[in-house]
Design an enzyme around this catalytic site. Structure first.
Site, PDB file in Angstrom:
ATOM      1  N   MET A   1     -13.748   3.797  -4.093  1.00 41.01           N
ATOM      2  CA  MET A   1     -13.245   2.424  -4.047  1.00 41.01           C
ATOM      3  C   MET A   1     -14.213   1.415  -4.657  1.00 41.01           C
ATOM      4  O   MET A   1     -13.798   0.409  -5.237  1.00 41.01           O
ATOM      5  CB  MET A   1     -12.964   2.022  -2.592  1.00 41.01           C
ATOM      6  CG  MET A   1     -11.747   2.682  -1.976  1.00 41.01           C
ATOM      7  SD  MET A   1     -10.227   2.207  -2.838  1.00 41.01           S
ATOM      8  CE  MET A   1     -10.097   3.525  -4.021  1.00 41.01           C
TER       9      MET A   1
ATOM     10  N   ARG B   1      -7.972  -0.441   4.264  1.00 45.83           N
ATOM     11  CA  ARG B   1      -8.095   0.362   5.479  1.00 45.83           C
ATOM     12  C   ARG B   1      -9.489   0.277   6.091  1.00 45.83           C
ATOM     13  O   ARG B   1     -10.497   0.336   5.390  1.00 45.83           O
ATOM     14  CB  ARG B   1      -7.797   1.837   5.175  1.00 45.83           C
ATOM     15  CG  ARG B   1      -6.530   2.046   4.396  1.00 45.83           C
ATOM     16  CD  ARG B   1      -6.323   3.514   4.093  1.00 45.83           C
ATOM     17  NE  ARG B   1      -5.263   3.686   3.090  1.00 45.83           N
ATOM     18  CZ  ARG B   1      -4.645   4.812   2.851  1.00 45.83           C
ATOM     19  NH1 ARG B   1      -4.977   5.892   3.518  1.00 45.83           N
ATOM     20  NH2 ARG B   1      -3.706   4.882   1.936  1.00 45.83           N
TER      21      ARG B   1
ATOM     22  N   CYS C   1     -14.884   0.512   5.062  1.00 47.54           N
ATOM     23  CA  CYS C   1     -13.534   0.105   4.678  1.00 47.54           C
ATOM     24  C   CYS C   1     -13.320   0.335   3.197  1.00 47.54           C
ATOM     25  O   CYS C   1     -14.275   0.497   2.426  1.00 47.54           O
ATOM     26  CB  CYS C   1     -13.283  -1.365   5.019  1.00 47.54           C
ATOM     27  SG  CYS C   1     -14.265  -2.531   4.033  1.00 47.54           S
ATOM     28  N   CYS C   2     -12.040   0.366   2.790  1.00 45.03           N
ATOM     29  CA  CYS C   2     -11.690   0.368   1.369  1.00 45.03           C
ATOM     30  C   CYS C   2     -10.857  -0.883   1.118  1.00 45.03           C
ATOM     31  O   CYS C   2     -11.030  -1.886   1.805  1.00 45.03           O
ATOM     32  CB  CYS C   2     -10.955   1.652   0.983  1.00 45.03           C
ATOM     33  SG  CYS C   2      -9.370   1.886   1.816  1.00 45.03           S
ATOM     34  N   PHE C   3      -9.922  -0.855   0.161  1.00 42.33           N
ATOM     35  CA  PHE C   3      -9.138  -2.050  -0.156  1.00 42.33           C
ATOM     36  C   PHE C   3      -8.337  -2.555   1.033  1.00 42.33           C
ATOM     37  O   PHE C   3      -8.221  -3.752   1.267  1.00 42.33           O
ATOM     38  CB  PHE C   3      -8.164  -1.744  -1.300  1.00 42.33           C
ATOM     39  CG  PHE C   3      -8.819  -1.715  -2.644  1.00 42.33           C
ATOM     40  CD1 PHE C   3     -10.005  -2.369  -2.873  1.00 42.33           C
ATOM     41  CD2 PHE C   3      -8.235  -1.015  -3.694  1.00 42.33           C
ATOM     42  CE1 PHE C   3     -10.609  -2.337  -4.120  1.00 42.33           C
ATOM     43  CE2 PHE C   3      -8.824  -0.982  -4.941  1.00 42.33           C
ATOM     44  CZ  PHE C   3     -10.018  -1.639  -5.153  1.00 42.33           C
TER      45      PHE C   3
END
Length: 532
Positions: free
Chosen positions: A16, A477, A473-475
């Site tokens: 990510m 989640r 975290c990612c974009f």
């Protein structure tokens, strides 16, 4: 097996970081390309010296980002998968990446392969045919000034994964007292600079076979035509709940599976690399070469993300019970805005993919159909997101050759199609989309809470602070590693504003919040006392 699944999801998360840079740099590159196009801005602006110098500088910066993507992926892989001491892992990854390519270069030199001996004139002088010489010469590139095989992003990922494996094994290494200073985290770069050049030596012998295999898969996909694009779009959506769609996407964007072309005796591999080369070097690549690359990129997503999913959101809102419509409206509006403008779809997708396999499969099939139709209609819109920004920057501003109106036309069809399909399935099959949950699990009206309160509730839903091993975290989640999954309470997490909770392994859970997840992750880390 469960630990392997955890590692795979961790790898998807690690991707990510460079993906976010790619998306932003791509937008700047697209805008700069449009502003230097006389067909867009007019001849007068195109001939203004100083504005064009500034725009050219922007293109150079964005081009430099894409030129060094392999190094970025090496660092991101190490940071994302390091158990602790992430700065040390990042530092070691840079060393490992350079060391690996030095090893490759040394092996090539021992075989008599150098920048001088692999030029087309040198190869043809030794009897090689012109076309064969062009192909063979393009297999090599200078990477950070090192002559090496063109392994693209895959080379960076290999260096990052091996480095982080060494890091996780040795960052707590204790050495004898006399050399104790070099123990612990200081030992990681030392062992990396020993091991990775040896890895490079090994890669120099097996890479031609690996590269040929990847190229073969790319040719197979190319021969499958529009059917291959349907399978790609269908599979990419099916992988959304697992997070593994990122791995599939990066494979086509940066390996020969997504396309391969030769420019000035250099091979450009991967759909996104080809598209960005076309932006940085106008006129260098034919429109057909660029179209063959963009079929894997944003154009197949635009009808679904800008039109289809907003139609699904409207259907879910209309199907909600009257007493819940206000709550559902806020949820759907936030999801629609994210999907329409930026192509971030998880907030909407997680409202239905876990409660209705039928809707999930229909959504995946319509996504595959969109990719297939955009390929058939010769659309040429690149970048990675698929929202309105990509449509405007890489479609409308790109001119008539992009055929940007076809995604819009399909989108006009997709909006009512998604709406009526979702409404029919939700009502007929009694799907418990937001606002239609069973009475015994309906949510009470939420009151506004502070960031600290929400973070505290999230921690409680995750089983309390002692149960939380790692938070990231990612974009969209919140990705959490817990010690005991039985302590995770889905309902508590849903009441904090989550649109879904996904258990991806025995110890890894993902809580879907949407684009605001970065702030939520920061608040949770602050509440946990984690140094961010």
């Amino acid at each position: 097996m469960k630990d392997l699944a955890s590692q795979i999801h961790g790898f998807g998360k690690a991707l990510m970081m460079p993906i976010s840079v790619i998306a932003a740099a791509g937008i700047f590159l697209g805008l700069a390309a449009a502003m230097q196009n006389p067909a867009v801005t007019g001849e007068a602006f195109a001939n203004l010296h100083y504005p064009q110098l500034v725009i050219g500088f922007i293109r150079q910066v964005a081009g430099a980002v894409f030129a060094n993507l392999p190094l970025f992926f090496a660092v991101a892989s190490a940071i994302g998968l390091a158990k602790a001491e992430k700065p040390t892992a990042a530092f070691a990854a840079v060393i490992g990446f350079i060391g690996m390519h030095v090893g490759v270069s040394a092996s090539l030199a021992a075989q008599g392969l150098t920048a001088a001996t692999t030029t087309v004139p040198a190869l043809t002088a030794h009897g090689m045919a012109q076309n064969a010489a062009l192909v063979y010469s393009a297999e090599f590139i200078p990477m950070l000034g090192i002559f090496t095989y063109n392994m693209s992003v895959l080379g960076g990922v290999i260096a990052g994964l091996i480095t982080v494996a060494l890091h996780n094994r040795f960052y707590t290494q204790v050495l004898p007292t006399a050399i104790g200073f070099f123990g612990g985290r200081r030992f990681v770069p030392i062992v990396t600079v020993v091991v990775l050049p040896l890895v490079g030596l090994g890669l120099s012998f097996i890479w031609p076979t690996v590269g040929a295999g990847i190229a073969w898969v790319g040719q197979l996909i190319g021969k499958s035509g529009q059917y291959g694009m349907f399978l790609y779009g269908f599979g990419e959506r099916l992988l959304i709940p697992t997070g593994l769609h990122h791995i599939l996407n990066e494979t086509v964007r940066f390996t020969p599976i997504g396309g391969m072309t030769t420019v000035d005796n250099q091979t450009i591999v991967g759909a996104l690399n080809i598209f960005n080369t076309a932006l940085t070097h106008p006129g260098l690549l034919s429109d057909q070469v660029v179209r063959d690359a963009t079929r894997f990129l944003a154009q197949g997503k635009i009808p679904v993300m800008m039109f289809g999913l907003p139609g699904a959101a409207l259907a879910m809102y209309h199907c909600a019970r009257p007493e819940h419509k206000k709550r559902v409206k806020a949820l759907m509006m936030a999801g629609m805005l994210a999907s329409f403008t930026t192509g971030i779809t998880e907030p909407l997708e997680f409202c239905f993919i876990f409660v209705s396999p039928v809707l999930y499969l229909l959504h995946a099939a319509l996504s595959g159909l969109s990719f297939m139709l955009m390929d058939i209609l010769q659309v040429m819109i690149g970048n990675v997101q698929g929202g309105a920004i990509d449509l405007v920057v890489f479609g409308i501003l790109g001119g008539a050759k992009t055929h940007w109106w076809y995604p819009v036309m399909l989108g006009v069809i997709y909006f009512p199609l998604y709406y009526y399909i979702f409404r029919l399935v939700i009502i007929r099959m009694r799907v418990e989309t937001p606002g239609r949950e069973a009475e015994e699990v309906e949510e009470p009206a939420r009151k506004a809470v502070s960031a600290d309160e929400r973070a505290g509730n999230i921690i409680t839903g995750l089983g309390g602070q002692p149960n939380i091993a790692d938070v990231d975290c990612c974009f969209t989640r919140l990705r959490v590693r817990v010690k005991d999954m039985r302590l995770v309470i889905d309902r508590t997490l849903m009441l904090t504003g989550a649109s879904g909770v996904k258990r991806v392994s025995a110890n890894d859970v993902q809580v879907i919040y949407g684009p605001q997840v970065e702030k939520i992750a920061q608040d949770v880390k602050t509440s946990l006392g984690v140094n961010t």
